[in-house]
Structures are given as C-alpha cells and as structure tokens.
Scaffold this motif. Structure first.
Motif, PDB file in Angstrom:
ATOM      1  N   ILE A  82      -8.160   0.044   3.421  1.00 14.86           N
ATOM      2  CA  ILE A  82      -8.775   1.255   2.475  1.00 14.86           C
ATOM      3  C   ILE A  82      -7.563   1.346   1.603  1.00 14.86           C
ATOM      4  O   ILE A  82      -5.961   0.666   1.402  1.00 14.86           O
ATOM      5  CB  ILE A  82      -8.630   2.157   2.803  1.00 14.86           C
ATOM      6  CG1 ILE A  82      -9.716   2.963   4.010  1.00 14.86           C
ATOM      7  CG2 ILE A  82      -8.724   3.230   2.201  1.00 14.86           C
ATOM      8  CD1 ILE A  82      -8.863   4.302   4.596  1.00 14.86           C
ATOM      9  N   SER A 121      -5.754   0.519  -1.383  1.00 14.99           N
ATOM     10  CA  SER A 121      -5.170   1.914  -1.995  1.00 14.99           C
ATOM     11  C   SER A 121      -4.107   1.006  -3.541  1.00 14.99           C
ATOM     12  O   SER A 121      -3.714   0.089  -4.207  1.00 14.99           O
ATOM     13  CB  SER A 121      -3.570   1.639  -1.472  1.00 14.99           C
ATOM     14  OG  SER A 121      -2.363   2.264  -1.301  1.00 14.99           O
ATOM     15  N   PRO A 130      -8.439 -14.699   4.357  1.00 13.13           N
ATOM     16  CA  PRO A 130      -9.161 -13.616   3.422  1.00 13.13           C
ATOM     17  C   PRO A 130      -9.844 -13.589   2.527  1.00 13.13           C
ATOM     18  O   PRO A 130      -9.432 -14.434   1.167  1.00 13.13           O
ATOM     19  CB  PRO A 130      -7.256 -13.314   2.792  1.00 13.13           C
ATOM     20  CG  PRO A 130      -6.491 -13.660   3.959  1.00 13.13           C
ATOM     21  CD  PRO A 130      -7.070 -15.071   3.351  1.00 13.13           C
ATOM     22  N   GLN A 186     -12.040 -10.180   1.643  1.00 12.45           N
ATOM     23  CA  GLN A 186     -11.081  -9.338   1.007  1.00 12.45           C
ATOM     24  C   GLN A 186     -13.087  -8.379   1.168  1.00 12.45           C
ATOM     25  O   GLN A 186     -12.679  -7.287   0.644  1.00 12.45           O
ATOM     26  CB  GLN A 186     -10.602  -9.726  -0.451  1.00 12.45           C
ATOM     27  CG  GLN A 186      -9.584 -10.380  -0.552  1.00 12.45           C
ATOM     28  CD  GLN A 186      -8.448  -9.543   0.306  1.00 12.45           C
ATOM     29  OE1 GLN A 186      -8.429  -8.641   1.034  1.00 12.45           O
ATOM     30  NE2 GLN A 186      -7.167 -10.266   0.313  1.00 12.45           N
ATOM     31  N   GLN A 232       2.688 -16.753  -0.380  1.00 14.01           N
ATOM     32  CA  GLN A 232       1.260 -15.507  -0.774  1.00 14.01           C
ATOM     33  C   GLN A 232       0.363 -16.259  -0.532  1.00 14.01           C
ATOM     34  O   GLN A 232      -0.790 -15.889  -0.650  1.00 14.01           O
ATOM     35  CB  GLN A 232       1.643 -14.790  -2.185  1.00 14.01           C
ATOM     36  CG  GLN A 232       2.911 -13.571  -1.772  1.00 14.01           C
ATOM     37  CD  GLN A 232       2.245 -12.821  -0.535  1.00 14.01           C
ATOM     38  OE1 GLN A 232       1.125 -12.387  -0.338  1.00 14.01           O
ATOM     39  NE2 GLN A 232       3.341 -12.530  -0.409  1.00 14.01           N
ATOM     40  N   TYR A 249      -6.000  -4.945  -7.847  1.00 11.03           N
ATOM     41  CA  TYR A 249      -5.442  -4.228  -7.189  1.00 11.03           C
ATOM     42  C   TYR A 249      -3.743  -4.664  -6.386  1.00 11.03           C
ATOM     43  O   TYR A 249      -3.233  -4.027  -5.742  1.00 11.03           O
ATOM     44  CB  TYR A 249      -6.928  -4.345  -5.710  1.00 11.03           C
ATOM     45  CG  TYR A 249      -6.781  -5.868  -4.897  1.00 11.03           C
ATOM     46  CD1 TYR A 249      -5.931  -6.082  -3.832  1.00 11.03           C
ATOM     47  CD2 TYR A 249      -7.659  -6.484  -5.026  1.00 11.03           C
ATOM     48  CE1 TYR A 249      -5.849  -7.439  -2.939  1.00 11.03           C
ATOM     49  CE2 TYR A 249      -7.596  -7.757  -4.752  1.00 11.03           C
ATOM     50  CZ  TYR A 249      -6.605  -8.150  -4.312  1.00 11.03           C
ATOM     51  OH  TYR A 249      -6.902  -9.140  -3.121  1.00 11.03           O
ATOM     52  N   THR A 303      -0.482 -17.376   4.117  1.00 10.90           N
ATOM     53  CA  THR A 303      -1.951 -17.180   3.777  1.00 10.90           C
ATOM     54  C   THR A 303      -3.042 -17.980   2.526  1.00 10.90           C
ATOM     55  O   THR A 303      -2.200 -18.235   1.830  1.00 10.90           O
ATOM     56  CB  THR A 303      -1.633 -15.743   3.031  1.00 10.90           C
ATOM     57  OG1 THR A 303      -1.629 -15.305   4.114  1.00 10.90           O
ATOM     58  CG2 THR A 303      -3.675 -15.579   3.453  1.00 10.90           C
ATOM     59  N   ARG A 312       0.579  -0.930   0.560  1.00 11.55           N
ATOM     60  CA  ARG A 312      -0.196   0.066   0.085  1.00 11.55           C
ATOM     61  C   ARG A 312       1.006   1.248   0.390  1.00 11.55           C
ATOM     62  O   ARG A 312       2.106   1.006   0.155  1.00 11.55           O
ATOM     63  CB  ARG A 312      -1.450   0.118   1.452  1.00 11.55           C
ATOM     64  CG  ARG A 312      -2.045  -1.378   1.396  1.00 11.55           C
ATOM     65  CD  ARG A 312      -2.699  -1.292   2.785  1.00 11.55           C
ATOM     66  NE  ARG A 312      -1.700  -1.940   3.802  1.00 11.55           N
ATOM     67  CZ  ARG A 312      -1.962  -3.187   3.349  1.00 11.55           C
ATOM     68  NH1 ARG A 312      -2.198  -3.939   2.996  1.00 11.55           N
ATOM     69  NH2 ARG A 312      -1.192  -3.890   4.608  1.00 11.55           N
ATOM     70  N   ASP A 353      -8.673 -10.931   6.413  1.00  9.67           N
ATOM     71  CA  ASP A 353      -7.971  -9.744   5.309  1.00  9.67           C
ATOM     72  C   ASP A 353      -9.536  -9.040   4.428  1.00  9.67           C
ATOM     73  O   ASP A 353     -10.258  -9.603   4.015  1.00  9.67           O
ATOM     74  CB  ASP A 353      -6.945  -9.480   4.804  1.00  9.67           C
ATOM     75  CG  ASP A 353      -5.631  -9.969   5.503  1.00  9.67           C
ATOM     76  OD1 ASP A 353      -5.410 -10.319   6.205  1.00  9.67           O
ATOM     77  OD2 ASP A 353      -4.926 -10.654   4.239  1.00  9.67           O
ATOM     78  N   ARG A 406     -10.816 -12.620  -7.934  1.00  8.69           N
ATOM     79  CA  ARG A 406     -11.044 -13.541  -6.507  1.00  8.69           C
ATOM     80  C   ARG A 406     -11.451 -14.556  -7.348  1.00  8.69           C
ATOM     81  O   ARG A 406     -10.233 -16.270  -6.712  1.00  8.69           O
ATOM     82  CB  ARG A 406     -11.381 -13.107  -5.603  1.00  8.69           C
ATOM     83  CG  ARG A 406     -10.703 -11.544  -4.539  1.00  8.69           C
ATOM     84  CD  ARG A 406      -9.938 -11.982  -4.329  1.00  8.69           C
ATOM     85  NE  ARG A 406      -9.393 -12.375  -2.920  1.00  8.69           N
ATOM     86  CZ  ARG A 406      -8.565 -12.941  -1.969  1.00  8.69           C
ATOM     87  NH1 ARG A 406      -7.349 -12.929  -2.571  1.00  8.69           N
ATOM     88  NH2 ARG A 406      -8.293 -14.150  -1.410  1.00  8.69           N
TER      89      ARG A 406
HETATM   90  N1  SAH Z   1      -1.720 -13.053  -0.622  1.00  5.33           N
HETATM   91  C1  SAH Z   1      -2.374 -12.738   0.949  1.00  5.33           C
HETATM   92  C2  SAH Z   1      -2.627 -11.371   0.796  1.00  5.33           C
HETATM   93  C3  SAH Z   1      -0.684 -10.748   0.990  1.00  5.33           C
HETATM   94  S1  SAH Z   1      -1.379  -9.198   0.813  1.00  5.33           S
HETATM   95  C4  SAH Z   1      -3.861 -13.176   0.347  1.00  5.33           C
HETATM   96  O1  SAH Z   1      -4.200 -13.601  -1.608  1.00  5.33           O
HETATM   97  O2  SAH Z   1      -4.319 -13.102   1.033  1.00  5.33           O
HETATM   98  C5  SAH Z   1      -2.073  -8.775   2.550  1.00  5.33           C
HETATM   99  C6  SAH Z   1      -3.433  -8.392   2.559  1.00  5.33           C
HETATM  100  O3  SAH Z   1      -2.822  -6.687   2.259  1.00  5.33           O
HETATM  101  C7  SAH Z   1      -4.650  -8.569   1.474  1.00  5.33           C
HETATM  102  O4  SAH Z   1      -4.928  -9.307   1.495  1.00  5.33           O
HETATM  103  C8  SAH Z   1      -4.766  -7.194   1.356  1.00  5.33           C
HETATM  104  O5  SAH Z   1      -6.341  -7.754   1.977  1.00  5.33           O
HETATM  105  C9  SAH Z   1      -4.384  -6.218   1.749  1.00  5.33           C
HETATM  106  N2  SAH Z   1      -3.561  -5.695   0.201  1.00  5.33           N
HETATM  107  C10 SAH Z   1      -3.444  -5.650  -0.604  1.00  5.33           C
HETATM  108  N3  SAH Z   1      -2.769  -5.392  -1.850  1.00  5.33           N
HETATM  109  C11 SAH Z   1      -3.839  -4.034  -1.154  1.00  5.33           C
HETATM  110  C12 SAH Z   1      -4.021  -2.983  -1.704  1.00  5.33           C
HETATM  111  N4  SAH Z   1      -3.509  -2.324  -2.806  1.00  5.33           N
HETATM  112  N5  SAH Z   1      -4.368  -2.004  -1.219  1.00  5.33           N
HETATM  113  C13 SAH Z   1      -5.335  -2.189   0.144  1.00  5.33           C
HETATM  114  N6  SAH Z   1      -4.959  -3.730   1.354  1.00  5.33           N
HETATM  115  C14 SAH Z   1      -4.525  -4.633  -0.319  1.00  5.33           C
END
Ligand code: SAH
Ligand code: SF4
Ligand code: F3S
Length: 508
Positions: free
Chosen positions: A395, A397, A323, A325, A261, A223, A296, A110, A363, A337
């Motif tokens: 939030i 990003s 997670p 999302q 990841q 994202y 994760t 982020r 997450d 997703r």
């Molecule tokens: N590989 C893991 C996530 C790794 S990043 C998975 O897929 O579950 C950890 C967390 O950061 C993610 O689960 C997501 O909620 C958050 N995240 C990732 N990219 C983001 C972005 N661009 N803006 C905000 N949160 C983000």
C-alpha cells in the motif's frame, strides 16, 4: 570491452579523495534538501580502506549485535559493518543482552518499516538501564532523514550514535567518539557520492553472496525516499566487481546476486558511458560460478544489449525481477516512472522473445494518491497479461520530503486495503498456478539447509527462485542437486532427491 581495453584505461581510473577536508564534529545531522542535489561532481574511488592503527583493538573483549531491516542492500551493508567491527576486535553475538555494541540498520521505505525500528528502540531503554556502558547505534536509511534524527534526539536518549549510509567506513572513529562523548554522536553525510573499495566483510553465509555493483539512485520516483537516503547513482569499476565475484567463486560460493537500486543504470556515470550492465554480465558469465542474478532492474534502462547477453543463459539465471509499480499509464506518469503500460508490455515481449523460458516477478504499489478503480483494475489486467510468477505488493506510504507526499489523496485507507487484498488474491492464485507444471519434472536445486518446519527435510531454491523441499543427506547442503517434483503446494514444491548435479541442465 576486453581486458586489454580496460587496462588501457577506458574505464575510469581510481580517483582518490582526501577525507581530512571534512569538518569532523560529533554532530553532523542529515539534510534531505542537500541529499536531493545532483551535481556534476566527479565520483571518487576511495580504494584503500584500512582500519586506523589508533583504533585497532578497540573491540577486544567486547561483543556486537546488529539487527537489519529493509532490502538486500542493507543486509549487505550489515556484512560490511560486521567486517569493520571484527577488524576492530569485536566478536559477534546473537543475544542482544550480551552485546556491548547494538546497531539497528534501518529502512525508511514505508511508514511501517520505520515504526518497527522505533518499537525496537523502545525495548532498548531498559537494556540500557541494566547495562549503561552498552553503546546503541542507529544506521541505515532512516538515519538519513532529519525528522528521524530529531525524533531520536528528542525521545530516545538511550541512543548513543547515529550514522548514515555514506558513513559506514567511518565507523571506527564514530565508535571512538561515542566512547568518549557524553553527547549523542550524529554523523550523517547527505550529499556524499563516493565509492569506498577494499571494505572488510563478514558474509552471512557461504553458499549465496551479495556483490554491490552500484550505489544510489537518480530516478526520483515521486513516492520514493531511496534517492535521498542512498545518494546519487555511482557504479563500481568492472575490475573490482569481477575480482570480488572471482574470489567468491574460488571460495566455493554457488550463487551471486549483483546489487543496486537500479542496476540497469550501471555504467551511466562512467566518463565514456559505454560500458553497461550487458558488458558486465557478459564478462561475469565466464566466471566459474553456477548462478548469477541481479536486483533490482528498472524497466526504463533495460536495454537490448542486456537482453541479448541474458539470452546466452549459462550461469545467468532466467528469472528477472522487474518492478512495474502500476498498470496505468496515468499513474506511472505521476509516479515519474518514465515508461507507459504499453512500453512496459513491449519490453516484456522483447524479453520473452529472447528468453522464452524467462520467469518475471515484480513490485506493485496500490492506492497511490487519487488512484481510481479503473486505474487499479489496469494493474490487475497488466499483472495477468504479463503472467508474473510472483509480486511484492504494497500500500502506498507517504514519505516526508518526496513530491507524492504533498499530493492531495482522495483514496481512503479502507479502499487501499481492499485493493491490496484483491491484488494479492490474483498474485497468490498465479503463483500457485506457476508451480503446477513442475509436477513430475526434474529441477536443479541449490540446497540451502534444513527446512524451517522440519529438520529432517532439506530445502533450497531453483534458478527461478522456487522453494523446493525434499529428503536427502545433510552433506548436500551448499550443493546443486537434482530433485524430481512430486507435489506442487501453494508456495513451494515437494520432491524426491535424485543426486548431485553433474553437468547436464534440466528444467531450472
Ligand atoms: N529500486 C527498486 C525499488 C526499491 S524499493 C526499483 O525501483 O524497482 C522496493 C519497492 O518498495 C519498490 O519497488 C516499491 O514497490 C516499494 N515502495 C517504494 N516506495 C514506496 C512507498 N512510498 N510506499 C509504498 N511502497 C513503496
Ligand atoms: Fe525508488 Fe524509483 Fe529509485 Fe527504485 S528507481 S529506488 S522506486 S526512486
Ligand atoms: Fe529500505 Fe533503504 Fe533498502 S529505504 S528498501 S533499506 S535502500
């Protein structure tokens, strides 16, 4: 798959790659475009990492300091970097002013994560003026982004070297170049997808250990920057993982966290594609170590076999971080997703049926481009319906180079912040609720050390990752003990020490 079949070669054999083919220059910048490519190339297992004779002793009489940002993957990479530096003769220091080599292991997930790094780099300007011989390096996920490397080249001339997540094993030669060169040394490979075994590690603790089971990500959630910064999905061979876990168990470690990841994709890249995370967990559960977790997991690849194996319990903890999302099928679709609200809820029911005592955490991203109030409310309702114990909430990003960053967004920052706050109220309320039933119960706690707030109090975590504070002799640090819970606070539990856990299992 049993030992015999594995030895018979049903798991990919080591393939060696000749690294001399690489063009070696002090300037190999990253390219997100290259990083995006996913080809059918083979994954090479580089099995014999060793520090080249010519670099041995490079660090004798010198100290290093590493500051780590981001996820466990980065924390673990820092342990490898420290291992290489110690192998070169450097000593570690906790005082940046005392260091001869300073490294920032960065996170790009982020914007605020990146801003923290630039802020820190700014502080190092004066350090470098006082100590011109100090080497300052930037590594980790930010170094995989060309915009970051360009900004460093333009504005942060206190930086001596930038190296990528695929270049960690090249650190001895990168350092050597940095000592010799007047220019900033930049070595960032974008499209690497190899596995380097035998890397040295200086682990941060002796109670809990991290073990990589796979690297990279091929999911390309719209994202997310990770697939660009960490390369394609590639799995370590089971025998290497099992051996590492056995070594940690023999060294007295009490808990292992398997890292990736997207650990549920484990084994997809093997030639026969049949050996998966369930198989690996089934073998690891036989190792004599009290707790094994993973992080994760991705709902998409969470298969029945894994659920079946996790249901066997034992040292496989009954806490799964999953997670989600968003709770809106439309948003999940735009996030790419590849599951819906309904299929996620189905998966949760399946897990709960198989593991009735399971704890789920997650997450969540709020304020994804054009998220409506109704869609946000679907996230809240899903959160309550699943009954998650805890969540990391963010939030959205925008990340340059990702598809979502090019989407028009009609949601103001004010609305996004308000949604985050409303979600956090629900999350915090349910977290506190989840702690209440513990009052009066006996739990098993892995004691990690003195409480941060009070040195006379020890603290540790249950299998379900609940923080417990209690008074006990310091000699129980590093052991699993029984504690009777006397009070449930908002974030933690207070309890009375009973004794060191013998074999019997109580409420985890
Ligand atoms: N590989 C893991 C996530 C790794 S990043 C998975 O897929 O579950 C950890 C967390 O950061 C993610 O689960 C997501 O909620 C958050 N995240 C990732 N990219 C983001 C972005 N661009 N803006 C905000 N949160 C983000
Ligand atoms: Fe990012 Fe999605 Fe991969 Fe997780 S699965 S690292 S969120 S692209
Ligand atoms: Fe950050 Fe890279 Fe981890 S972007 S979250 S350090 S994989």
């Amino acid at each position: 798959m049993n030992e015999e079949q594995r030895l018979a070669g049903q798991v990919p054999l080591a393939k060696e790659k000749d690294y001399s083919q690489y063009f070696q220059s002090v300037y190999t910048p990253p390219s997100l475009k290259e990083a995006k490519k996913r080809g059918k190339e083979e994954i090479f297992y580089h099995v014999d990492f060793a520090i080249d004779e010519q670099y041995r002793g490079m660090g004798v009489g010198r100290k290093f300091y590493i500051r780590t940002f981001g996820c466990q993957m980065n924390e673990h990479d820092t342990e490898v970097i420290a291992g290489i530096l110690v192998g070169l003769g450097y000593e570690s220091t906790n005082d940046v002013k005392d260091a001869d080599v300073v490294l920032l292991n960065t996170c790009a997930i982020r914007e605020n994560a990146e801003n923290k790094v630039f802020g820190e780099l700014g502080h190092y300007k004066s350090l470098k003026i006082d100590r011109p011989d100090m080497l300052i390096g930037v590594c980790g996920c930010m170094s995989q982004e060309e915009s970051v490397v360009n900004k460093i080249l333009k504005t942060y001339d206190q930086v001596d070297m930038v190296f990528g997540t695929h270049n960690i094993h090249r650190l001895p030669s990168i350092l050597n170049e940095a000592y010799l060169s007047k220019e900033m040394v930049v070595e960032v490979w974008s499209k690497e997808g190899d596995i380097i075994e035998n890397l040295p590690r200086v682990r941060k603790g002796s109670i809990k250990g991290w073990v990589n089971i796979m690297y990279g990500c091929d999911k390309f959630c719209t994202y997310c920057i990770v697939p660009y910064t960490r390369g394609k999905e590639r799995s370590r061979r089971p025998e290497d993982i099992i051996q590492e876990v056995r070594q940690l168990a023999a060294a007295g470690y009490q808990e292992i966290t398997l890292l990736g990841q997207n650990v549920n994709a484990y084994g997809k890249d093997f030639e026969d594609g049949e050996y998966r995370l369930g198989d690996l967990m089934d073998e690891l559960r036989k190792i004599d170590i009290p707790r094994i977790r993973f992080t994760t997991s991705h709902p998409r690849d969470f298969d029945d076999q894994l659920i079946e194996v996790l249901a066997k319990g034992g040292n496989l903890v009954d806490h799964i971080h999953l997670p989600v999302q968003s709770g809106s099928t439309e948003i999940l679709k735009i996030m790419s997703r590849k599951y819906s609200r309904e299929s996620f809820l189905e998966l949760v029911s399946k897990i709960k049926r198989a593991i009735p005592n399971v704890t789920l955490t997650t997450d969540i991203i709020v304020g994804f481009p054009n998220e409506t109030e109704e869609q946000f409310e679907e996230t809240i309702s899903l959160y309550k319906e699943v009954g998650f114990d805890m969540a990391f909430t963010y939030i959205y990003s925008p990340r340059e180079g990702t598809p979502a960053a090019r989407m028009q967004d009609n949601v103001s920052m004010e609305v996004k912040k308000d949604r985050l706050q409303r979600l956090n109220t629900v999350v915090n309320g349910l977290s506190a609720e989840a702690l209440k039933p513990y009052k009066g119960k006996v739990v098993n706690v892995l004691v990690e050390g003195e409480s941060k707030r009070n040195k006379e109090v020890l603290s540790g975590y249950t299998e379900k990752s609940k923080l417990v504070n209690f008074r006990a002799p310091a000699c129980v640090i590093g052991k699993i003990v029984q504690v009777r819970i006397t009070d449930a606070k908002s974030w933690s539990l207070d309890g009375e020490y009973i004794g060191i856990l013998e074999e019997e299992k109580v409420m985890s």
